[in-house]
Design an enzyme around this catalytic site. Structure first.
Site, PDB file in Angstrom:
ATOM      1  N   GLU A 197      -0.918  25.240 -17.367  1.00 43.50           N
ATOM      2  CA  GLU A 197       0.150  25.224 -16.365  1.00 43.50           C
ATOM      3  C   GLU A 197      -0.337  24.540 -15.085  1.00 43.50           C
ATOM      4  O   GLU A 197       0.432  23.845 -14.406  1.00 43.50           O
ATOM      5  CB  GLU A 197       0.638  26.644 -16.064  1.00 43.50           C
ATOM      6  CG  GLU A 197       1.227  27.394 -17.256  1.00 43.50           C
ATOM      7  CD  GLU A 197       2.532  26.818 -17.774  1.00 43.50           C
ATOM      8  OE1 GLU A 197       2.975  25.754 -17.277  1.00 43.50           O
ATOM      9  OE2 GLU A 197       3.125  27.420 -18.689  1.00 43.50           O
TER      10      GLU A 197
ATOM     11  N   GLU B 227       9.458  29.235 -20.591  1.00 44.81           N
ATOM     12  CA  GLU B 227       8.755  28.332 -21.500  1.00 44.81           C
ATOM     13  C   GLU B 227       9.690  27.718 -22.540  1.00 44.81           C
ATOM     14  O   GLU B 227       9.465  26.597 -23.004  1.00 44.81           O
ATOM     15  CB  GLU B 227       7.634  29.084 -22.238  1.00 44.81           C
ATOM     16  CG  GLU B 227       6.631  29.805 -21.347  1.00 44.81           C
ATOM     17  CD  GLU B 227       5.588  28.875 -20.755  1.00 44.81           C
ATOM     18  OE1 GLU B 227       5.813  27.654 -20.760  1.00 44.81           O
ATOM     19  OE2 GLU B 227       4.556  29.376 -20.282  1.00 44.81           O
TER      20      GLU B 227
ATOM     21  N   HIS C 205       3.129  27.749 -25.768  1.00 44.07           N
ATOM     22  CA  HIS C 205       3.155  28.911 -24.872  1.00 44.07           C
ATOM     23  C   HIS C 205       4.302  29.844 -25.259  1.00 44.07           C
ATOM     24  O   HIS C 205       4.129  31.064 -25.325  1.00 44.07           O
ATOM     25  CB  HIS C 205       3.356  28.471 -23.418  1.00 44.07           C
ATOM     26  CG  HIS C 205       2.262  27.590 -22.886  1.00 44.07           C
ATOM     27  ND1 HIS C 205       2.283  27.086 -21.605  1.00 44.07           N
ATOM     28  CD2 HIS C 205       1.128  27.130 -23.450  1.00 44.07           C
ATOM     29  CE1 HIS C 205       1.211  26.346 -21.406  1.00 44.07           C
ATOM     30  NE2 HIS C 205       0.494  26.352 -22.526  1.00 44.07           N
TER      31      HIS C 205
ATOM     32  N   TYR D 252       3.024  16.612 -12.001  1.00 40.35           N
ATOM     33  CA  TYR D 252       4.208  16.290 -11.200  1.00 40.35           C
ATOM     34  C   TYR D 252       3.793  15.593  -9.909  1.00 40.35           C
ATOM     35  O   TYR D 252       4.467  14.659  -9.457  1.00 40.35           O
ATOM     36  CB  TYR D 252       5.015  17.558 -10.900  1.00 40.35           C
ATOM     37  CG  TYR D 252       5.402  18.325 -12.141  1.00 40.35           C
ATOM     38  CD1 TYR D 252       5.932  17.667 -13.253  1.00 40.35           C
ATOM     39  CD2 TYR D 252       5.219  19.701 -12.219  1.00 40.35           C
ATOM     40  CE1 TYR D 252       6.262  18.372 -14.396  1.00 40.35           C
ATOM     41  CE2 TYR D 252       5.556  20.403 -13.361  1.00 40.35           C
ATOM     42  CZ  TYR D 252       6.074  19.742 -14.452  1.00 40.35           C
ATOM     43  OH  TYR D 252       6.394  20.423 -15.592  1.00 40.35           O
TER      44      TYR D 252
ATOM     45  N   GLU E 173       4.368  23.715 -23.739  1.00 34.51           N
ATOM     46  CA  GLU E 173       5.306  24.809 -23.500  1.00 34.51           C
ATOM     47  C   GLU E 173       5.814  25.408 -24.803  1.00 34.51           C
ATOM     48  O   GLU E 173       6.072  26.616 -24.886  1.00 34.51           O
ATOM     49  CB  GLU E 173       6.496  24.335 -22.654  1.00 34.51           C
ATOM     50  CG  GLU E 173       6.153  23.726 -21.304  1.00 34.51           C
ATOM     51  CD  GLU E 173       5.431  24.672 -20.346  1.00 34.51           C
ATOM     52  OE1 GLU E 173       5.063  25.789 -20.745  1.00 34.51           O
ATOM     53  OE2 GLU E 173       5.228  24.281 -19.189  1.00 34.51           O
TER      54      GLU E 173
ATOM     55  N   HIS F 228      -0.039  20.915 -15.714  1.00 36.33           N
ATOM     56  CA  HIS F 228       1.353  20.492 -15.632  1.00 36.33           C
ATOM     57  C   HIS F 228       1.760  20.277 -14.172  1.00 36.33           C
ATOM     58  O   HIS F 228       2.396  19.271 -13.838  1.00 36.33           O
ATOM     59  CB  HIS F 228       2.281  21.548 -16.254  1.00 36.33           C
ATOM     60  CG  HIS F 228       2.030  21.796 -17.699  1.00 36.33           C
ATOM     61  ND1 HIS F 228       2.657  22.801 -18.406  1.00 36.33           N
ATOM     62  CD2 HIS F 228       1.206  21.177 -18.594  1.00 36.33           C
ATOM     63  CE1 HIS F 228       2.242  22.784 -19.654  1.00 36.33           C
ATOM     64  NE2 HIS F 228       1.351  21.806 -19.793  1.00 36.33           N
TER      65      HIS F 228
END
Length: 347
Positions: A120, A187, A224, A127, A221, A123
């Protein structure tokens, strides 16, 4: 339901067995032997998660840098708003995964949640990376402010924020279960209208670097979501006093509320984006909700949406039901550094 606060798991308790006696509120030594765990197949899950390793700045963004200014005004606005949304979802996931692990008395769960937390964090970094590639620092900062300022996004995130903070303030078994429900929603459903936007650009041969990054995030995801759903089911099985009609109704109610909010958000952010049918998107959101409910051992609530109405998305993302592929000639997906190839187009 009993509402006693759970204690954080001790780091080491040598008098306790290595194999945990319960996922939460149990006893274990803190020593992890993957060959002696309560749920042996979770070692395979751990291996799959670790096998998904990637880094943001190894995805080639050169074509996106050139293309961003040629997007329509609506596409650029949606791009920035959706990155803002995704950042508000992934940033708290790092901490929530760590918080869950603090109360887990099963060391296998602690290790798996540690990998999820790390992913995470990657991730969220991604961005920042994609925005830094295509817009100025001022525009980057504005996109990351949306989670604090955009009224539609604030409304959409309100229930999630409330439950995550309830878990921090009151770490009961009930709040762990409810947090796992919202983590499953996050998720398995909350990301998906945003993901679809980037895949829609990619099928028009726009912003392919960004969609490639999103496909790696999407793959993570999915794993997850699979683990969180299993953790929810196992925790509920170990604590049957919580498996009540009232709690089941709570789950269904919050799934349905989340679907309404997600559709409202998608209509707001995708309204003027060419190539996306909003009714189809609403059906896709309901399809994703059904899928997560089934994974959690519950029944579908949208019987008319058991099939994926946006089948074109399958070409862009790994899924549970088919072969892992990417969207260049449906080749088998392998993560490869752009430094090892002449850009992602060579995959």
């Amino acid at each position: 339901m009993p509402r006693a606060l759970l204690e954080k798991a001790k780091t080491l308790e040598p008098l306790n067995p290595n194999k945990s006696t319960a996922l939460f509120g149990g006893k274990s030594s803190g020593i992890l032997n993957w060959n002696d765990i309560a749920y042996p197949h979770w070692h395979k899950m751990y291996k799959r998660l670790v096998g998904n390793y990637w880094q943001a700045d190894e995805v080639n963004m050169s074509s996106d840098v050139k293309q961003f200014s040629s997007l329509t005004t609506e596409e650029r606005e949606a791009y920035l708003k959706i990155i803002g949304l995704l950042s508000t979802l992934d940033a708290p996931q790092t901490r929530t995964a760590l918080l869950i692990s603090l109360y887990a008395t099963d060391p296998a769960v602690q290790s798996i949640m540690a990998v999820i937390a790390q992913q995470e964090a990657v991730h969220n970094e991604s961005y920042s990376y994609v925005l830094s590639s295509v817009v100025s620092l001022d525009e980057q900062n504005k996109a990351f402010q949306l989670g604090r300022t955009d009224a539609v996004l604030l409304k959409r995130n309100a229930n999630l924020v409330e439950q995550y903070n309830n878990f921090v303030d009151n770490p009961t078994m009930e709040n762990i279960l409810k947090t796992l429900v919202y983590t499953s929603l996050l998720e398995g459903m909350f990301f998906y209208s945003g993901f679809a936007f980037f895949y829609n650009l990619a099928r028009q041969n726009k912003m392919v670097g960004t969609s490639t990054m999103i496909s790696y995030i999407n793959r993570d995801e999915l794993e997850h979501g699979r683990f969180i759903a299993e953790l929810f089911r196992a925790t509920l099985a170990e604590n049957p006093e919580y498996n009540t009609e009232d709690f089941t109704d709570w789950v269904y109610t919050h799934f349905q509320e989340s679907v309404v909010l997600e559709i409202e958000w998608s209509n707001y952010v995708l309204e003027d984006v060419e190539g996306i049918d909003l009714d189809e998107m609403a059906g896709y959101i309901k399809y994703r909700a059904n899928k997560m409910l089934r994974m959690m051992g519950l029944s579908e609530v949208y019987p008319e949406h058991v099939d994926n109405p946006m089948k074109w998305i399958r070409a862009y993302v790994d899924n549970f039901d088919g072969t892992k592929t990417d969207f260049f000639e449906q080749k088998s997906r392998q993560y490869t550094k752009t430094s090892d190839l002449n850009g992602f187009d060579d995959l």
